[in-house]
Write an enzyme that holds these catalytic residues in place. Structure first.
Site, PDB file in Angstrom:
ATOM      1  CB  ALA A   1      76.026 101.151  51.378  1.00  0.00           C
ATOM      2  CG  ASN A   2      77.981  97.337  47.228  1.00  0.00           C
ATOM      3  OD1 ASN A   2      78.322  96.774  48.061  1.00  0.00           O
ATOM      4  ND2 ASN A   2      77.401  97.257  46.301  1.00  0.00           N
TER       5      ASN A   2
END
Length: 404
Positions: A210-211
């Site tokens: 994820a970011n």
């Protein structure tokens, strides 16, 4: 003349202590020029009377599915059609569950199942009921069905508890009704798609790539666009934020799901792609949790995710006339944003520095640069809500300039 002048509102009053606020809501709607008819559930009648509602609306209140006079001409169907908007306030946990499940065992739930009108609900319940997973599932279902939501607010409860679950105030509900029925502002009549938050790309059932996006900026933009009169579709990755009121929110997990949701939401007048989409995903995601084996590292083969901004920008059909991308950079911010503008085929890039020193990721403020083919405009550091309002105002101007 006000925004609600001549509008017909059917108010469904649920059985909670907040029902007393519905009497004030009637007054607020009528002083704005709307006509109001009421349906009271059996529970609502334990808190307020049909006579009180009728006295304030100037019309008969409805309570019984099997009323001889009303049902002689299929009254619940007539109620379901003869209005511009249905407002449910308070929307109790039980009433929300009935709506989500398609139940029809009294006048209110039968009418709600039969209506094709826009529906605005104002949830109200004990904090523990609001936070219960079942209520969360029902709310997600209702939003997916196109039901609009205002509130609830944090506040004191009748049970001497405090937290989310307090019904929105009558003025808030009246304002939400106005936004739904009479959209005014620089984006009135426009459909805006906003993506927000991160995407989660599974490694296995418990791990993901994820970011570090909180979704605060994207959600603020969706809210500001709605307040500017637009019909907004917010496509959100996993975030810890409430869905903005007056906005249709679609929840997704992965980049591929986000792209599918964007394509389903088209056509639109403006596309604002603020989500921090993961560039890669695991090609061989495990169906079971990957276990450690004597210190050996798992072999994770990465593959590229779809580029949502470029995919939509380069469409030959249903491309929004105004495409806005975001560039979250840690160095050479403007140079990289210019390259992205050309590569992606969009009309405007909102660039910002997300290096750890700036505190943008997860923070409440932002410093952005608007990059177009004609130049760069740098804004001072602003609250993300102010960035959103200023961006929406600029987009309204650009849409106006594009008119023939």
């Amino acid at each position: 003349m006000t925004a609600l002048s001549g509008k017909r509102i059917l108010l469904v009053i649920g059985g909670g202590i907040a029902a007393y606020k519905s009497l004030d809501l009637i007054r607020r709607l009528r002083e704005r020029g709307a006509s109001v008819r009421c349906v009271l559930t059996h529970g609502a009648q334990q808190f307020i009377t049909p006579l009180a509602a009728s006295a304030l609306t100037g019309q008969r209140s409805h309570t019984d599915l099997f009323d001889r006079e009303d049902e002689a001409d299929i009254g619940h169907i007539r109620l379901a059609r003869d209005a511009d908007l249905v407002v449910v306030a308070p929307a109790t946990a039980n009433l929300m569950a009935k709506m989500a499940g398609g139940h029809a065992d009294d006048l209110a739930s039968t009418m709600l199942l039969a209506t094709t009108l826009p529906i605005l609900i104002a949830p109200a319940m004990n904090v523990r009921m609001w936070l219960h997973p079942a209520t969360g599932r029902n709310l997600k279902t209702l939003r997916a069905d196109g039901v609009h939501v205002v509130g609830p607010n944090d506040g004191a409860m009748a049970e001497a508890e405090f937290g989310p679950g307090r019904m929105a105030e009558p003025l808030e509900i009246a304002a939400a009704a106005e936004r739904l029925l009479v959209r005014t502002g620089p984006l009135a009549g426009k459909h805006v798609i906003v993506t927000s938050g991160p995407t989660h790309e599974p490694i296995d059932p418990v791990r993901y790539i994820a970011n570090r996006s909180s979704g605060k900026q994207g959600h603020a933009i969706a809210k500001a666009a709605a307040e500017a009169g637009a019909r907004v579709t917010l496509i959100s990755g996993p975030v810890m934020l409430p869905d903005p009121s007056g906005v249709t929110t679609v929840h997704v997990e992965s980049a591929r799901e986000m792209l599918q949701a964007v394509e389903k939401a088209l056509p639109a007048d403006i596309g604002i792609f603020a989500a921090a989409v993961a560039d890669w995903r695991v090609a061989n995601a495990g169906e079971q949790k990957i276990k450690k084996k004597d210190g050996a590292l798992p072999n994770l083969s990465l593959t590229e995710n779809p580029d949502i901004l470029a995919t939509i920008s380069h469409r030959t059909e249903n491309r929004p006339p105004l495409m806005v991308g975001f560039a979250a950079e840690t160095e050479h911010v403007i140079e990289h944003a210019r390259q992205k503008l050309a590569r992606k085929g969009c009309d405007l890039i909102v660039a910002n520095d997300v290096s750890s020193a700036g505190g943008v990721m997860g923070g409440d403020s932002n410093t952005v640069h608007l990059v177009t083919a004609s130049g760069v405009e740098t804004w001072p550091t602003l609250a993300k809500s102010d960035v959103a309002a200023r961006l929406v105002e600029r987009l309204g101007t650009l849409m106006g300039d594009a008119k023939p």
